[in-house]
Write an enzyme that holds these catalytic residues in place. Structure first.
Site, mmCIF file in Angstrom:
data_model
loop_
_atom_site.group_PDB
_atom_site.id
_atom_site.type_symbol
_atom_site.label_atom_id
_atom_site.label_comp_id
_atom_site.label_asym_id
_atom_site.label_seq_id
_atom_site.Cartn_x
_atom_site.Cartn_y
_atom_site.Cartn_z
ATOM 1 N N TRP A 72 -10.976 -5.291 15.734
ATOM 2 C CA TRP A 72 -11.090 -4.137 15.543
ATOM 3 C C TRP A 72 -12.622 -4.405 15.449
ATOM 4 O O TRP A 72 -13.506 -4.859 14.976
ATOM 5 C CB TRP A 72 -10.877 -3.561 14.516
ATOM 6 N N LYS A 119 2.682 6.202 -7.202
ATOM 7 C CA LYS A 119 3.865 4.961 -7.090
ATOM 8 C C LYS A 119 4.568 5.431 -8.000
ATOM 9 O O LYS A 119 5.890 6.032 -8.698
ATOM 10 C CB LYS A 119 3.690 3.655 -6.748
ATOM 11 N N ASN A 164 -10.583 -13.801 12.688
ATOM 12 C CA ASN A 164 -10.499 -13.138 11.866
ATOM 13 C C ASN A 164 -11.683 -13.232 10.983
ATOM 14 O O ASN A 164 -12.242 -14.280 10.353
ATOM 15 C CB ASN A 164 -9.555 -12.790 11.124
ATOM 16 N N GLY A 165 -12.089 -11.850 10.798
ATOM 17 C CA GLY A 165 -13.388 -11.799 9.462
ATOM 18 C C GLY A 165 -14.865 -12.023 10.245
ATOM 19 O O GLY A 165 -14.822 -11.388 10.950
ATOM 20 N N CYS A 218 -8.431 -6.206 12.387
ATOM 21 C CA CYS A 218 -7.778 -7.591 13.116
ATOM 22 C C CYS A 218 -6.965 -7.800 13.057
ATOM 23 O O CYS A 218 -6.710 -8.169 11.590
ATOM 24 C CB CYS A 218 -9.175 -9.012 13.252
ATOM 25 N N LYS A 250 9.642 16.325 0.181
ATOM 26 C CA LYS A 250 8.880 15.093 1.676
ATOM 27 C C LYS A 250 7.691 16.192 2.051
ATOM 28 O O LYS A 250 6.698 15.403 1.828
ATOM 29 C CB LYS A 250 9.433 14.860 2.143
ATOM 30 N N GLU A 293 4.341 16.773 -0.729
ATOM 31 C CA GLU A 293 3.864 15.897 -0.896
ATOM 32 C C GLU A 293 2.938 14.816 0.011
ATOM 33 O O GLU A 293 2.156 14.809 -0.508
ATOM 34 C CB GLU A 293 4.399 14.841 -1.810
ATOM 35 N N ARG A 336 -2.346 -3.065 11.080
ATOM 36 C CA ARG A 336 -3.839 -2.280 10.735
ATOM 37 C C ARG A 336 -5.295 -2.443 11.629
ATOM 38 O O ARG A 336 -5.655 -2.375 11.234
ATOM 39 C CB ARG A 336 -4.589 -4.296 10.819
ATOM 40 N N HIS A 373 17.625 37.585 -3.773
ATOM 41 C CA HIS A 373 17.145 37.972 -4.358
ATOM 42 C C HIS A 373 16.176 38.028 -5.056
ATOM 43 O O HIS A 373 15.672 37.692 -5.810
ATOM 44 C CB HIS A 373 18.345 36.927 -5.884
ATOM 45 N N GLU A 377 15.375 17.986 -1.408
ATOM 46 C CA GLU A 377 14.391 16.415 -1.644
ATOM 47 C C GLU A 377 13.205 16.442 -0.087
ATOM 48 O O GLU A 377 12.024 16.269 -0.259
ATOM 49 C CB GLU A 377 15.291 15.475 -1.375
HETATM 50 C C1 F6R Z 1 8.705 11.542 -4.700
HETATM 51 C C2 F6R Z 1 8.798 10.830 -5.528
HETATM 52 C C3 F6R Z 1 8.014 10.974 -6.940
HETATM 53 C C4 F6R Z 1 9.458 9.813 -7.591
HETATM 54 C C5 F6R Z 1 9.157 10.304 -9.158
HETATM 55 C C6 F6R Z 1 9.796 9.155 -10.042
HETATM 56 O O1 F6R Z 1 8.556 10.954 -3.412
HETATM 57 O O2 F6R Z 1 8.448 9.225 -5.600
HETATM 58 O O3 F6R Z 1 8.950 12.183 -6.841
HETATM 59 O O4 F6R Z 1 10.889 9.863 -7.446
HETATM 60 O O5 F6R Z 1 7.745 10.192 -9.198
HETATM 61 O O6 F6R Z 1 9.960 8.232 -10.316
HETATM 62 P P1 F6R Z 1 10.612 7.069 -10.313
HETATM 63 O O7 F6R Z 1 12.033 7.239 -9.587
HETATM 64 O O8 F6R Z 1 10.415 5.723 -9.977
HETATM 65 O O9 F6R Z 1 10.529 7.386 -11.965
#
Ligand code: F6R
Length: 614
Positions: A77, A609, A103-104, A2, A490, A493, A27, A509, A486
Site C-alpha cells: 500500500w 458491539k 512492512n513499516g 501492506c 440488518k 444498521e 488490509r 391496517h 432481523e
Molecule cells: C444487531 C446487534 C444488536 C445486538 C444487541 C444485543 O446486529 O448486534 O442489536 O443484538 O445490541 O447485544 P447482545 O446480544 O450482545 O446482548
C-alpha cells in the site's frame, strides 16, 4: 495496508506465498510481488493493482520458471513512491544478491540513501525499502553472513519494520526481524512460514512464535533460531494458535461480516455435534442444570434480550409454545426492567446475549434472579458478566464475532433454542411423534445453509439493483416474522436505509399507505403452512399499489415469477426450521447493499458491539 509472507519447505512455494497474500489482502493494497529462490537464483515477479494481475503473470510461467525452495511475497500500500512495479516489493540489493520485503516505514531512509549514493549506489525505486536492501547488500559484502549483516544494519534503522530477507548465496534460510510492526513465525513439520498476520499462516500450521522487537530469526526448512542484535540466543516460545486468533482474522474476506456469514454452516455443525446421535434417542443437553422434575413443573417461560438476540428469542417463543405447549413471553430487556412484572419462582427466564455484557439484559436477569426465577443464559461469551446470574449457561460457541452487525451469533442462538425446545418437549413427554423428523431435518441444515451461500453471487447482483431504494417494508408471518424483523434490522444498521418490518397481515391496517413504486416490499414465503397463501395475498395487495416485490422462498413454483420482481430461492425446508435458512439471504442482501453504498460495513456509525449502558 501492506502484508508480507515468507515460506521455506517442500510445498509449492509460489502457491503458498500467493495464498498467504490473498489472505492478507483485506488490509488494502495497490501492488504485489514475490521473489522465488531456486538453486542460487532469485527470480522476482511484480504487478500493479489486484493480486490477480500477479497471479496471471505467474500462471503464464512454466513449472521450471516458477520452481523454488523458498520465497518471500508482499502486498504493498504505497507510502514512499506511487503504486508502480518498480516501487513494488520485493526489492533487491544493487548486486541482486539480497531480496527483501518490508512492512513499516524507515524514517531516516533519506540520510541512509544519500550515504549510499555518495558511495556510488544508484537506486531504481523511490522506496525506503530499497535503501534497506542496499544497506544489507553492502554489509553482506563485508561480513559474508546474512544474519550478521542484518544484525549490523538494524541499529542504523529508525522507524517501524518487519523484514523478510533472502540471499542468493545462502539458499537454506530466510532471515526475519521486526520492530513496531507485526511478524509471526509459523512452525511447521519440515517447512516454516513467516507472515505479518495469522491468516497467512493458518493453512500451514497452528504452532506459532511471536518475534519480539529487534530479535533476528533464522528460518530454515527444519529449524528456527532466534538471536538478539548482539548474537545472544533467545528462547523459541512456541504457542498453539487459539480459535480466537483464527476468528479475529478476516481470513481473506473483505469484511468480518461476510466472513461471519460464511462461518454459519460450520457453527451449526459444531453445535449439533454430539447432541443428536440418533433421531429416536433423546437429545443431549447436559448444560441445562435444572432438574427434569422442576422443568416439567414450570408453567411459564420468559425470554429477555435486545436487538438481534431479541429476534432469536421471538423465534424461541414460537418453538417452545409449538413443541412444548408452555406459555412463553418475549420482551426487550429495556422494557422488562421498568415494568412491574410477574416473574416468580415458577418462572423460567431465558436471557439471550451474544456479548453477555448488554447492560439492559444484565439488569433484567439480576431482577429476575432476585424474584427466584430459574435463569438460563444463552451467550457467545461464557466468561461474560451476565453468566454470574445464570443457573445454566448455554454457550452458543460461535467464536468471536467482530462485525458489529450480529450474524453468526444469531443463527447459533437460534440453533441453541431449537435444541432447548426439543429437550424441553422430551422432558415433558410431549410432541414426541414430531421430534424425530425435526431432528433429522436439523442435521441437514448445515448443508442447506451452504447451498444458500452458494447463491451469494446472484444475491449480490440483486442487491445492486435494490441499493438505489431509500425505504423498504419487510413482511413475514409466524416463525418468520422475527426473520423479517432481523432482515430489516440488518439493512438499517449497516446501510442506513429505512427498513421497517411488519406482520404481513398488519400491512393492510396502516403501513399499506406507505406503498408506491419507491417502496419495495420484501417477504418470506415458506410453503407447507397456512401463512404461505395468506402472505402471497398480502404481496398481491402491495403489488396493486405499485410496490416492487422481493421474496425469499423455498417454493419452486414458477407462477411466483409473474408476481415477484426479485426471487431469492432457498432449499426446501419445513416452516419450523426455515428461519435458519431464510435469514442468510437477508444478511447477504444487507451486506452487499451496504458494500455497494460504500458504507463502513463492520463498524456502522453510532453502534457498538457491546452496549454497556442502560
Ligand atoms: C444487531 C446487534 C444488536 C445486538 C444487541 C444485543 O446486529 O448486534 O442489536 O443484538 O445490541 O447485544 P447482545 O446480544 O450482545 O446482548
Amino acid at each position: 495496508m501492506c502484508g508480507i509472507v515468507g515460506y521455506i519447505g517442500d510445498s509449492n512455494v509460489e502457491k503458498v506465498l500467493m495464498q498467504g497474500l490473498d489472505s492478507l489482502k483485506y488490509r488494502g493494497y495497490d501492488s504485489a510481488g514475490v521473489a522465488l529462490y531456486d538453486n542460487g537464483n532469485i527470480k522476482v515477479f511484480k504487478a500493479v493493482g489486484k493480486l490477480e494481475n500477479l497471479q496471471n503473470k505467474l500462471s503464464a510461467l512454466s513449472d521450471d520458471e516458477k520452481r523454488a525452495s523458498m520465497g518471500i511475497g508482499h502486498i504493498r500500500w504505497a507510502t514512499h513512491g506511487s503504486a508502480t512495479e518498480v516501487n513494488a516489493h520485493p526489492h533487491l540489493s544493487m548486486d541482486g544478491n539480497i531480496a527483501i520485503v518490508h512492512n513499516g516505514i524507515i524514517e531516516n531512509y533519506k540520510e541512509l540513501k544519500s550515504e549510499l549514493e555518495a558511495k556510488g549506489y544508484v537506486f531504481k525505486s523511490q522506496t525506503d525499502t530499497e535503501v534497506v536492501a542496499y544497506l544489507i547488500g553492502d554489509e553482506y559484502k563485508k561480513v559474508g553472513d546474512l544474519k550478521v549483516a542484518v544484525q549490523h544494519i538494524i541499529p542504523r534503522l529508525k522507524g517501524a519494520y518487519a523484514l523478510c530477507i533472502m540471499c542468493k548465496d545462502e539458499g537454506d534460510k530466510i532471515v526475519v526481524v521486526r520492530k513496531n510492526a507485526p511478524l509471526v513465525i509459523g512452525i511447521g513439520n519440515g517447512e516454516n512460514i513467516v507472515a505479518s498476520d495469522i491468516p497467512a499462516i493458518i493453512s500451514t500450521t497452528s504452532n506459532i512464535v511471536y518475534l519480539n522487537d529487534d530479535e533476528v530469526a533464522v528460518v530454515k526448512k527444519d529449524s528456527v533460531e532466534i538471536e538478539d542484535l548482539n548474537g545472544n540466543k533467545m528462547p523459541l516460545n512456541i504457542q498453539k494458535m487459539s480459535i480466537e486468533m483464527d476468528a479475529i482474522s478476516k481470513m481473506g474476506y473483505k469484511h468480518y461480516m461476510l466472513k461471519e456469514i460464511y462461518e454459519q454452516p460450520n457453527i451449526v455443525r459444531n453445535l449439533l455435534c454430539g447432541r443428536i446421535t440418533n433421531v429416536n434417542a433423546p437429545i443431549s443437553l447436559d448444560e441445562v442444570k435444572i432438574s427434569r422434575d422442576a422443568l416439567k413443573q414450570l408453567s411459564r417461560v420468559q425470554i429477555i434480550a435486545c436487538g438481534t438476540s431479541l429476534h432469536a428469542g421471538q423465534i424461541g417463543r414460537y418453538l417452545i409454545e409449538d413443541l412444548v405447549g408452555v406459555a412463553t413471553e418475549v420482551e426487550p430487556a429495556s422494557e422488562y426492567i421498568y415494568r412491574k412484572n410477574t416473574t416468580d419462582k415458577n418462572s423460567l427466564v431465558i436471557a439471550i446475549s451474544q456479548s453477555g455484557e448488554t447492560a439492559d439484559t444484565i439488569t433484567a436477569v439480576r431482577q429476575a434472579k432476585e424474584k427466584g426465577a430459574y435463569i438460563i443464559v444463552i451467550t457467545n461469551r461464557p466468561d461474560s458478566n451476565i453468566t454470574r446470574y445464570a443457573d445454566s449457561i448455554l454457550n452458543v460457541n460461535a467464536g468471536i464475532e467482530v462485525s458489529v452487525a450480529a450474524t453468526k451469533s444469531y443463527t447459533a442462538q437460534l440453533l441453541t433454542l431449537y435444541l432447548f425446545a426439543i429437550y424441553f418437549a422430551e422432558v415433558k413427554g410431549v410432541s414426541l411423534d414430531r421430534l424425530p423428523s425435526i431432528k433429522e431435518e436439523l442435521v441437514s441444515i448445515p448443508v442447506k445453509m451452504e447451498e444458500v451461500l452458494s447463491s451469494d453471487a446472484d444475491i449480490e447482483k440483486k442487491a445492486e439493483t435494490l441499493s438505489k431504494y431509500q425505504n423498504f417494508v419487510y413482511i413475514g408471518r409466524g416463525v418468520n416474522l422475527p426473520t423479517a424483523m432481523e432482515g430489516a434490522l440488518k439493512l438499517k444498521e449497516i446501510s442506513y436505509i429505512n427498513a421497517n418490518a411488519y406482520p404481513a397481515g398488519e400491512l393492510k391496517h396502516g403501513p399499506i399507505a406507505l406503498l408506491d413504486e419507491n417502496m419495495p416490499v420484501v417477504s418470506v414465503l415458506i410453503p407447507g403452512h397456512i401463512s404461505y397463501d395468506k402472505t402471497i395475498s398480502n404481496c398481491e395487495e402491495a403489488r396493486a399499489r405499485g410496490a416492487k416485490l422481493i421474496t425469499i422462498t423455498s417454493s419452486d413454483d414458477k407462477e411466483l415469477e409473474k408476481l415477484f420482481d426479485v426471487i431469492i430461492r432457498i432449499p426446501v425446508v419445513s416452516d419450523m426450521l426455515s428461519p435458519l435458512l431464510a435469514v442468510i439471504p437477508f444478511q447477504l442482501l444487507a451486506y452487499h447493499i451496504s458494500n455497494f453504498l460504500g458504507k463502513d460495513v463492520d463498524q456502522p456509525r453510532n453502534l457498538a458491539k457491546s452496549v454497556t449502558v442502560e
